[in-house]
Write an enzyme that holds these catalytic residues in place. Structure first.
Site, PDB file in Angstrom:
ATOM      1  N   LYS A 145      28.086  39.880  28.478  1.00 42.01           N
ATOM      2  CA  LYS A 145      29.377  39.427  28.988  1.00 42.01           C
ATOM      3  C   LYS A 145      30.258  39.074  27.799  1.00 42.01           C
ATOM      4  O   LYS A 145      29.931  38.177  27.018  1.00 42.01           O
ATOM      5  CB  LYS A 145      29.196  38.219  29.902  1.00 42.01           C
ATOM      6  CG  LYS A 145      30.527  37.690  30.429  1.00 42.01           C
ATOM      7  CD  LYS A 145      30.338  36.581  31.434  1.00 42.01           C
ATOM      8  CE  LYS A 145      31.683  36.037  31.883  1.00 42.01           C
ATOM      9  NZ  LYS A 145      31.558  34.936  32.826  1.00 42.01           N
ATOM     10  N   LYS A 195      29.899  43.488  31.241  1.00 43.74           N
ATOM     11  CA  LYS A 195      31.151  42.973  31.784  1.00 43.74           C
ATOM     12  C   LYS A 195      32.112  42.646  30.651  1.00 43.74           C
ATOM     13  O   LYS A 195      31.687  41.953  29.717  1.00 43.74           O
ATOM     14  CB  LYS A 195      30.851  41.707  32.580  1.00 43.74           C
ATOM     15  CG  LYS A 195      32.066  41.031  33.150  1.00 43.74           C
ATOM     16  CD  LYS A 195      31.682  39.765  33.831  1.00 43.74           C
ATOM     17  CE  LYS A 195      32.955  39.038  34.233  1.00 43.74           C
ATOM     18  NZ  LYS A 195      32.721  37.700  34.632  1.00 43.74           N
TER      19      LYS A 195
HETATM   20  C1  PBG Z   1      32.454  32.720  35.573  1.00 44.64           C
HETATM   21  C2  PBG Z   1      32.935  34.103  35.787  1.00 44.64           C
HETATM   22  C3  PBG Z   1      34.102  34.716  35.312  1.00 44.64           C
HETATM   23  C4  PBG Z   1      34.157  35.976  35.896  1.00 44.64           C
HETATM   24  C5  PBG Z   1      33.014  36.103  36.675  1.00 44.64           C
HETATM   25  N1  PBG Z   1      32.272  34.943  36.579  1.00 44.64           N
HETATM   26  C6  PBG Z   1      35.211  34.219  34.465  1.00 44.64           C
HETATM   27  C7  PBG Z   1      35.044  33.798  33.083  1.00 44.64           C
HETATM   28  O1  PBG Z   1      34.012  34.007  32.429  1.00 44.64           O
HETATM   29  O2  PBG Z   1      35.999  33.200  32.632  1.00 44.64           O
HETATM   30  C8  PBG Z   1      35.257  36.969  35.714  1.00 44.64           C
HETATM   31  C9  PBG Z   1      35.431  37.942  36.824  1.00 44.64           C
HETATM   32  C10 PBG Z   1      36.690  38.721  36.779  1.00 44.64           C
HETATM   33  O3  PBG Z   1      37.539  38.590  35.879  1.00 44.64           O
HETATM   34  O4  PBG Z   1      36.867  39.521  37.710  1.00 44.64           O
HETATM   35  N2  PBG Z   1      31.891  32.434  34.363  1.00 44.64           N
END
Ligand code: PBG
Length: 323
Positions: free
Chosen positions: A195, A248
């Protein structure tokens, strides 16, 4: 053999021929639809930064999940907004918390729907970080325990899959042990393994009001410049017990998806995130592109790169277009 003997255009002559030699096929079965459920609203509320996406009150959530299921989408991914936020995200652990109630509503309504929960603190903390903050730093080890409790509480509510998105070191192992100790040996872990610290999450943070109140997420989410490190993150998560790994965002990280698919023998999921979704919506609203073609081309690229599963806000539209 070269031209004029070799003529690649021969295979593009008709739609039937193109269909015959098509290498990638999208199907609703490989899609996951994210759903936002909020404790502070009574009616569905449009999310301004994500045209067509809503925050739902509890009473609407089973119906929305069922709508996706009826279109052939097997799974939903739940994000919650609690009635109040505090420094430790304590509302995320309550047996009658918004996510716990949403999971059980959906499973009671239709047990066949695969229910996935996001395991993280950022939607529940007043500072907006994904972990426990000590001396202005996110404390890794102190966060593991609360994440493990959150995962157990989601499993207890009936979640089929828990999806930790916090990016703390060791969280998959902590969650696996806690699930097993509590008898949830069959609860699946889909780890947000690679991520990245991405600007493409902007619209999502608006949806769940989870933007960090100080600093940013660079000390826990990955540097967009790194690829080898993604493989290390995935390897660690698998060693700790992840069943499905995720990359992601998706679009700017197709190389990472391709590498993950070729290196590891587990399902690879890709998250087509909020910013990627909203860019398409805004382009379409301004008549800059054809939404259907743009969306299907993007989803095809993610699948062609190697994703087995795609998490996308376009899931309902895509399923309709594909149907
Ligand atoms: C929580 C999380 C996030 C997303 C999914 N789970 C946001 C972040 O890390 O700030 C992002 C999902 C999206 O942008 O569609 N940690």
């Amino acid at each position: 053999m070269t031209f004029p003997i070799s003529r690649p255009r021969r295979l593009r002559k008709s739609e039937s021929l193109r269909r015959l030699v098509r290498e990638t096929r999208l199907h609703p079965s490989n899609l996951i639809y994210p759903l936002f459920v909020s404790e502070i609203i009574n009616e569905a509320a449009p999310i301004k930064s994500m045209p067509g996406i809503y925050n739902y009150p509890l009473k609407d959530i089973a119906g929305k999940a069922d709508e996706a299921f009826k279109l052939g989408i097997p799974a939903v991914l739940l994000f919650g907004t609690p009635a109040k936020k505090d420094s430790t995200g304590s509302m995320s652990l309550k047996a009658d918390g918004i996510i716990q109630k949403a999971v059980s509503e959906i499973k009671t309504h239709n047990p066949e729907i695969v229910v996935i929960t996001d395991v993280c603190l950022c939607g529940y903390t007043d500072h907006g970080h994904c972990g426990i903050v000590k001396d202005n730093e996110v404390d890794n080890d102190a966060t593991l325990e609360i994440l493990a409790c959150q995962a157990v509480s989601h499993a207890n509510a009936g979640a089929d899959i828990v999806a930790p998105s916090d990016m703390m070191d060791g969280r998959v192992g902590a969650i696996r042990s806690a699930l097993d100790e509590n008898g949830f040996t069959d609860t699946i872990i889909m780890a947000y393994s690679a991520k990245y610290c991405s600007a493409f999450y902007g619209p999502f943070r608006d949806a769940v009001d989870s933007a960090p109140q100080f600093g940013d997420r660079q000390t826990y989410q990955m540097d967009p410049a790194n690829a080898i490190e993604a493989l290390k993150e995935i390897e660690l998560d698998l060693a700790e017990g992840a069943d499905i790994v995720m990359v992601k965002p998706a679009l700017s990280y197709l190389d990472i998806i391709a590498a993950a698919r070729s290196e590891f023998a587990v399902p690879v999921a890709a998250y087509n995130v909020s910013g990627e979704y909203s860019m398409v919506k805004v382009a379409a609203q301004n008549n800059l592109a054809d939404e259907k073609r743009l969306t299907l081309e993007i989803l095809n690229s993610i699948k062609r790169a190697g994703a087995d599963i795609i998490i996308t806000y376009h899931a309902l539209d895509a399923a309709r277009w594909l149907g």
